[in-house]
Write a protein that holds these residues in place. Structure first.
Motif, PDB file in Angstrom:
ATOM      1  N   TYR B 105       0.825  -1.211   0.000  1.00  0.00           N
ATOM      2  CA  TYR B 105       0.000   0.000   0.000  1.00  0.00           C
ATOM      3  C   TYR B 105       0.862   1.265   0.000  1.00  0.00           C
ATOM      4  O   TYR B 105       0.440   2.284  -0.508  1.00  0.00           O
ATOM      5  CB  TYR B 105      -0.941   0.004   1.202  1.00  0.00           C
ATOM      6  N   LYS B 109       1.276   4.015  -3.437  1.00  0.00           N
ATOM      7  CA  LYS B 109       1.187   5.473  -3.383  1.00  0.00           C
ATOM      8  C   LYS B 109       2.394   6.094  -4.078  1.00  0.00           C
ATOM      9  O   LYS B 109       2.256   6.999  -4.905  1.00  0.00           O
ATOM     10  CB  LYS B 109       1.129   5.929  -1.926  1.00  0.00           C
ATOM     11  N   ARG B 150      -2.229  -9.621   0.095  1.00  0.00           N
ATOM     12  CA  ARG B 150      -2.054 -10.553   1.224  1.00  0.00           C
ATOM     13  C   ARG B 150      -1.237 -11.786   0.855  1.00  0.00           C
ATOM     14  O   ARG B 150      -0.475 -12.291   1.648  1.00  0.00           O
ATOM     15  CB  ARG B 150      -3.419 -10.961   1.747  1.00  0.00           C
ATOM     16  N   HIS B 206      -0.203  -3.489   5.870  1.00  0.00           N
ATOM     17  CA  HIS B 206      -1.638  -3.214   6.052  1.00  0.00           C
ATOM     18  C   HIS B 206      -2.486  -4.487   5.996  1.00  0.00           C
ATOM     19  O   HIS B 206      -3.452  -4.630   6.727  1.00  0.00           O
ATOM     20  CB  HIS B 206      -2.126  -2.246   4.968  1.00  0.00           C
ATOM     21  N   SER B 207      -2.101  -5.405   5.108  1.00  0.00           N
ATOM     22  CA  SER B 207      -2.877  -6.639   5.005  1.00  0.00           C
ATOM     23  C   SER B 207      -2.754  -7.458   6.282  1.00  0.00           C
ATOM     24  O   SER B 207      -3.720  -8.060   6.767  1.00  0.00           O
ATOM     25  CB  SER B 207      -2.379  -7.489   3.832  1.00  0.00           C
ATOM     26  N   ARG B 209      -2.137  -6.195   9.201  1.00  0.00           N
ATOM     27  CA  ARG B 209      -2.877  -5.457  10.216  1.00  0.00           C
ATOM     28  C   ARG B 209      -4.368  -5.816  10.142  1.00  0.00           C
ATOM     29  O   ARG B 209      -5.044  -5.938  11.163  1.00  0.00           O
ATOM     30  CB  ARG B 209      -2.671  -3.962   9.968  1.00  0.00           C
ATOM     31  N   HIS B 210      -4.844  -5.983   8.931  1.00  0.00           N
ATOM     32  CA  HIS B 210      -6.240  -6.391   8.755  1.00  0.00           C
ATOM     33  C   HIS B 210      -6.441  -7.815   9.244  1.00  0.00           C
ATOM     34  O   HIS B 210      -7.366  -8.112  10.001  1.00  0.00           O
ATOM     35  CB  HIS B 210      -6.602  -6.286   7.267  1.00  0.00           C
ATOM     36  N   PHE B 211      -5.526  -8.677   8.838  1.00  0.00           N
ATOM     37  CA  PHE B 211      -5.638 -10.102   9.141  1.00  0.00           C
ATOM     38  C   PHE B 211      -5.615 -10.351  10.654  1.00  0.00           C
ATOM     39  O   PHE B 211      -6.392 -11.127  11.189  1.00  0.00           O
ATOM     40  CB  PHE B 211      -4.476 -10.836   8.466  1.00  0.00           C
ATOM     41  N   GLY B 214      -7.720  -6.121  12.356  1.00  0.00           N
ATOM     42  CA  GLY B 214      -8.492  -5.050  11.729  1.00  0.00           C
ATOM     43  C   GLY B 214      -9.833  -5.499  11.214  1.00  0.00           C
ATOM     44  O   GLY B 214     -10.760  -4.704  11.108  1.00  0.00           O
ATOM     45  N   TYR B 229      -6.861  -7.762  19.645  1.00  0.00           N
ATOM     46  CA  TYR B 229      -6.842  -6.300  19.790  1.00  0.00           C
ATOM     47  C   TYR B 229      -5.454  -5.826  20.193  1.00  0.00           C
ATOM     48  O   TYR B 229      -4.929  -4.860  19.642  1.00  0.00           O
ATOM     49  CB  TYR B 229      -7.873  -5.856  20.827  1.00  0.00           C
ATOM     50  N   LYS B 233      -3.185  -3.447  17.959  1.00  0.00           N
ATOM     51  CA  LYS B 233      -2.703  -2.138  18.404  1.00  0.00           C
ATOM     52  C   LYS B 233      -1.216  -1.979  18.108  1.00  0.00           C
ATOM     53  O   LYS B 233      -0.766  -0.929  17.656  1.00  0.00           O
ATOM     54  CB  LYS B 233      -2.923  -1.981  19.916  1.00  0.00           C
ATOM     55  N   ASN B 239       2.571   0.143  11.807  1.00  0.00           N
ATOM     56  CA  ASN B 239       1.995   0.509  10.511  1.00  0.00           C
ATOM     57  C   ASN B 239       2.046   2.003  10.263  1.00  0.00           C
ATOM     58  O   ASN B 239       2.139   2.470   9.124  1.00  0.00           O
ATOM     59  CB  ASN B 239       0.555  -0.006  10.453  1.00  0.00           C
ATOM     60  N   HIS B 240       1.986   2.752  11.362  1.00  0.00           N
ATOM     61  CA  HIS B 240       2.014   4.199  11.250  1.00  0.00           C
ATOM     62  C   HIS B 240       3.241   4.668  10.467  1.00  0.00           C
ATOM     63  O   HIS B 240       3.199   5.667   9.765  1.00  0.00           O
ATOM     64  CB  HIS B 240       1.995   4.805  12.654  1.00  0.00           C
TER      65      HIS B 240
END
Lengths: 598, 274, 250
Positions: B105, B109, B150, B206-207, B209-211, B214, B229, B233, B239-240
């Motif tokens: 991701y 960009k 992913r 990001h993937s 983080r979702h898995f 998220g 959770y 976190k 990820n930030h």
């Protein structure tokens, strides 16, 4: 005759703040066609500025809170000139109105039990303010906006109404213009709800937006409605003071609820000075700074610090400190929350941190804020009947800040957001009820013509007056003469200035055409502001006592006699007729409650 | 449908000047193009070079991340890829991290902005006016494949595990008699830094983080979601700075390979610290 | 700080317009909105601009200052004046112009209507019980003040003018706030993929750069939604599992 478009609606809601949107929801739910008129875009109303929370006695915090305590707090805060029945309805219905918001999509902060979290606020005995960080107003308006949009009403964005159309003694429509095109519009409606907000704009240092020009009260007054308690204008103790670019912007009371302390230039927490403690609240607040600090972590066994006294009390104390030469560098007082730590501040007060940091260049986690009272709210407004929110004009209903009766002489923080929910709903329900049993009235085209001529006059007027200049002069006069501390002399001076400006307003001239022309818009707004200012001054002169927001240096005490009177202002030709009306009596069972605590 | 009285003039946009931004907007896209291009050229060269990727002098074991794991020669010689035979094993390996970074991701960009000018920078007009209505974003082939990021992540995890093993190996030195001992060379440190950065990049995905959390709407609802959770976190925290990890890990991989190449080809000597 | 700055303001309507220079007197803490007010009050009362709160809470005074989408009430004059004391102020470029700084943003309100409101099943007990950890994520999205700067800067809407195909960042996070709500029972993925056009977003993150509320629109909103859409529509393994096991209950 000027061209105009006519729209028909069962119920016309004027104003798209919290009370207008809540009323619209009820009207839509009743199956009627609903038109919402707003001077701005949808969702920009002044409700977004409310920060701290919505007061409702849910009792989620393990304290013995209930509607009775809320009732008592509100009556006390209003110094007993509120309408007790209105306050009763308010405190009883508040919890349901707040919970209902969750159903509509609001996402409040939570307690460990998963319920809505409540924070302490000035004048409230228990933690009672349901909140979302420090942006509760935004949450409310967005929630109501989403809900009302799902019913698909017609929203007339950027339309200003300037005249209530009357059929005899009944309001049957309203006339105004589309700001974007300048075209005239007339609305025909079976019932009209005024949710037009307040009029803090006539003061120089104000937390109010341009919209708060008092059109609603002005229009209702001109149509013959009774206005009540107009002298009661609330000064929020903590407005931003420095730099000048931000002067007047609100600093939420939540800063004090979350540990912010007020200090003078000697570093003293002057609110602990016994001189500032009103008789009514003696013994209910912390006596020592230590207890005040302990209260932050243990609210059950300690009393709250006196920084959390009602707004009128704190505003007066700040005024006196500054007058006594103990003020800050730029003539205010310090509000310091930095001792609470950066992490805590950014979590509890994120938008305050952002506001000071990006607008004022001040990091409140490191340095104190400089603050001074700012105009915040108008307790007075259109007189309404307690059960139905109907006004003294048939077919016209009023709710929210534009209506009077709930807050009396001083509003408690957090009560306004609940006010708009409770009475927005009631006004909507009863307006719908009225509309179901009524027909469209007759629109009198001569009223429209008269108003159209008034609106267009500034284009052809040979005069030279600039509407912005007049606004500025009015704001300065009101700031000087009708602010926190009032005297016969200062008020008379302000009144004379207002009367002079009213004369000069007749020769306002504006350039340009009718398409989105701010000069032209202001030319009409100023007339409402001038009339409302005149009424404020006259009522403040008439009430010869100090009570709540009305602080007269020449009558420093509250008088028992005035405590039984609401001042009503009504149009009598070109003159303002003032009527002394007894405050409605408290029902025996409510009065008994006061005997218990006294 | 509710109507809004705001007069709808959707077609008539203001005849505004096209270009308005300060002059420095092109700095970031330019930097991105230069660095990514240089990295691409270097990587291509090294991938086809098929030499100097394993340094074993003095008992060391530094295996370039471009060539890890070591594939059996017979294997890669007889596996056709895009009709190419006799190519280097690195091709078969690099395709996975390449896919991970290509669908990442953050890199999306970066290259949409700097290579495709979609948009070149915020509020800077896209120059190809004729292509305006043809834009389909990530809805059509090939960009619709970005949705499978992913899977590239799963492969990247395998690579990271392999590279951790290589890093351990970089600390284990072989004695002349065939026994092993612990030791540290400058190269070992390079390997360690690289794998840490690569891990940070991979596990800030990001993937992932979702898995890992998220995807849940209610964390407090069960024991499993409550523990996810906590991980979510932490991943969110990493990820930030995903973009940062993307850049530094790319540079560290490049440097690691360069280091191995340099010591293996004798450009300079590896220094033993311990 | 200089005593005077020049505001180079776009004046005009959909038929055309020009830039006009206005000299304004500065004071400490002055923001661009103050400058516009000063122009209205003392030089030209016909200058049109929207504003309400002047405290960055209502999102009315969106404009493009030196080409950057900004809130005028949050943009200090001293930060934006160039070496000649010049500041250029233009209306939002993505929306049709009405006059001067006022644009027709009504499309955003029409888009908002297409999104179904929060739907909570009848058998969830009232009052709702939700934990802070479950709501904090959506609270970020609910900070949105609807200034529409993200809609303005989004190149899908701005350059490609695909308002017919993509809802825009503001509405992606509006859907995110509903989709991630612990009690919402509405399936929003189809709308996201089809009508909402989440695939048009190529996560170039300009929306995140301009957001005055510092909402992480892409990282916390759009990308997680893309992953959810991928779960349902693109991931072959997940689709296969769903075929075998049947759809998951919510």
């Amino acid at each position: 005759m000027e061209k105009y478009t006519t729209y028909d609606q069962d119920v016309l809601v004027v104003g798209a703040g919290g009370s207008g949107l809540r009323a619209a929801i009820s009207i839509c739910q009743a199956g009627l066609s609903c038109g919402i008129v707003t001077k701005s875009l949808l969702g920009k109303a002044h409700t977004v500025m409310a920060e701290g929370g919505a007061a409702a006695a849910l009792g989620n915090m393990g304290e013995p809170d209930n509607w009775k305590v809320h009732f008592k707090d509100t009556m006390k805060g209003g110094r007993f000139i509120n309408n007790p029945r209105i306050v009763e309805i308010f405190s009883k219905e508040a919890p349901d109105r707040v919970r209902e918001l969750e159903e509509y999509g609001a996402v409040f902060d939570r307690t460990p039990e998963g319920l809505i979290s409540q924070r302490p606020f000035g004048g409230h005995t228990y933690r009672r303010l349901n909140h979302v960080g420090d942006r509760t107003g935004l949450e409310l308006i967005r929630t109501l906006q989403d809900k009302v949009v799902s019913y698909k009403p017609i929203v007339y964005m950027e339309h200003t109404l300037t005249r209530l159309l009357m059929d005899g003694d009944r309001a049957v429509g309203a006339f105004g213009y589309n700001r974007q095109t300048g075209e005239f519009v007339a609305f025909r409606a079976k019932a009209i709800v005024f949710a037009t907000g307040g009029w803090g704009r006539m003061y120089k240092f104000t937390s109010n937006s341009w919209e708060s020009t008092g059109d609603g009260a002005g229009m209702a007054y001109e149509a013959g409605a009774e206005l009540m308690d107009m002298e009661m204008v609330q000064f929020h103790p903590t407005g931003m003071l420095w730099p000048p670019g931000v002067r007047g912007i609100l600093v939420t009371e939540a800063v004090r609820g979350d540990g912010g302390i007020l200090k003078n230039n000697k570093g003293e927490r002057f609110m602990f000075n016994p001189e500032y403690m009103p008789e009514l609240y003696k013994g209910q607040y912390a006596d020592t700074e230590e207890e005040g600090y302990r209260w932050l972590t243990d609210k059950v066994n300690n009393r709250r610090p006196p920084e959390l006294l009602p707004r009128d009390v704190v505003s007066r104390a700040i005024y006196k400190e500054v007058l006594a030469g103990r003020g800050s560098e730029h003539g205010g007082i310090y509000l310091d929350v930095s001792q609470m730590g950066a992490e805590y501040i950014k979590r509890r007060l994120p938008s305050m941190w952002e506001q000071f940091y990006s607008l004022g260049g001040i990091d409140i986690t490191k340095q104190p804020m400089e603050i001074y009272p700012t105009i915040h709210y108008t307790m007075g407004g259109i007189w309404t009947e307690s059960e139905t929110c109907s006004t003294s004009i048939k077919g016209l209903f009023a709710a929210g800040e534009s209506a009077a009766g709930l807050h009396g002489a001083n509003r408690l923080g957090g009560n306004s957001l609940t006010d708009i929910l409770v009475f927005g709903k009631r006004a909507g329900d009863h307006a719908a009820e009225f509309a179901k049993n009524a027909d469209f009235g007759k629109i009198d085209s001569s009223q429209i013509e008269e108003e159209a001529n008034t609106l267009l006059a500034p284009f052809t007027n040979p005069g030279k007056e600039n509407p912005f200049k007049l606004t500025q002069e009015l704001q300065e006069a009101m700031q000087e003469g009708a602010m926190i501390a009032r005297t016969e002399e200062s008020l008379t001076k302000a009144l004379n200035k207002v009367m002079e400006l009213q004369e000069r307003a007749k020769s306002i001239h504006v350039e340009g055409d009718r398409v989105y022309n701010p000069g032209w818009h202001t030319a009409r707004d100023i007339r409402f502001m001038l009339k409302t200012s005149e009424i404020i001054c006259r009522c403040a002169l008439e009430r010869k006592e100090s009570r709540g927001a009305q602080w007269r240096l020449d009558y420093t005490d509250a008088s028992e006699e005035w405590g039984k009177i609401n001042l009503i202002a009504q149009r009598d030709g070109d003159a303002v007729k003032l009527i002394h009306r007894p405050v409605p009596a408290m029902a025996p069972e409510l009065a008994a409650m006061f005997e218990e605590i006294k | 449908m509710a109507s809004y009285s705001a007069n709808s003039r959707e077609e008539g946009r203001a005849p505004l000047p096209m270009e308005n931004r300060e002059r420095d907007w092109w700095l970031m896209p330019l930097l991105t193009v230069v660095v990514l291009t240089l990295f691409g050229i270097y990587t291509t060269f090294r991938a086809f070079e098929n030499n100097y990727y394993h340094y074993t002098n003095n008992g060391a074991d530094y295996l370039s991340p471009f060539y890890s794991p070591l594939l059996p020669i017979a294997w890669y010689l007889h596996l056709p890829l895009f009709g190419l035979k006799m190519v280097s094993p690195a091709i078969y390996i690099l395709i996975f991290p390449l896919a991970f970074r290509l669908t990442c991701y953050y890199y999306r960009k970066a290259y949409y902005r700097s290579f495709f000018w979609d948009p070149p920078a915020c509020a800077v007009a896209e120059p190809r006016a004729d292509a305006r209505m043809k834009y389909t974003g990530e809805r059509k082939f090939p960009f619709i494949l970005q949705n499978l990021h992913r899977y590239a992540f799963y492969a990247a995890v395998v690579i990271v595990i392999i590279l951790w093993k290589d890093t351990v190996d970089a600390f284990i030195w072989t004695n002349p008699d065939g026994t092993h001992h612990f030791g540290i060379g400058v190269g070992s440190i390079v390997f360690l830094v690289n794998i840490i950065l690569l891990s940070l990049y991979t596990f800030s995905c990001h993937s992932w983080r979702h898995f890992i959390g998220g995807k849940h709407n209610c964390y407090s609802c069960s024991c499993g979601t409550r523990s996810s959770y906590g991980i979510w976190k932490k991943v969110s925290f990493l990820n930030h700075n995903h973009a940062l990890w993307a850049w530094v890990s790319m540079l560290s991989v490049w440097f690691t390979d360069f280091y191995v190449m340099a010591v293996a080809s004798g450009m300079f000597k590896d220094i033993r610290i311990l | 700080m200089r005593d005077k700055v020049t505001i180079r303001l776009f004046r005009g309507n959909a038929d055309g317009g020009t830039e006009t220079d206005y000299e304004v007197t500065t004071f400490p803490g002055m923001v661009v909105l103050d400058a516009i007010h000063q122009i209205q009050g003392t030089q030209d009362s016909t200058v049109a601009c929207r504003w309400n709160c002047k405290a960055a809470k209502c999102g009315s005074c969106s404009a493009e200052i030196n080409g950057r989408p900004r809130l005028m009430c949050k943009s200090h004059v001293e930060d934006f004046a160039d070496s000649n004391g010049l500041i250029r102020v233009h209306p939002l470029k993505t929306f049709p112009l009405i006059k001067d700084l006022v644009t027709d943003v009504s499309i955003n309100y029409r888009t908002a209507e297409k999104i179904p409101p929060l739907t909570v099943s009848e058998d969830i007990p009232r009052p709702f019980k939700m934990q802070q950890i479950d709501v904090e994520r959506i609270q970020e999205f609910r900070k949105c003040i609807e200034c529409f700067l993200c809609q303005d800067v989004c190149h899908v809407l701005r350059d490609h003018n695909r308002k017919d195909g993509y809802f825009g960042p503001r509405f992606m996070i509006k859907i995110a706030a509903l989709n991630m709500h612990p009690l919402d029972s509405e399936n929003r993925l189809r709308q996201l993929k089809e009508e909402g056009g989440i695939g048009y977003c190529n996560i170039t993150k300009c929306c995140e750069e301009v957001c005055p509320e510092h909402i992480h629109l892409t990282d916390n909103g759009i990308i997680p939604l893309k992953e959810r859409v991928a779960d349902y529509y693109y991931d072959p393994l997940k689709i296969l599992i769903r075929k075998i096991v049947g759809p998951k209950k919510r």
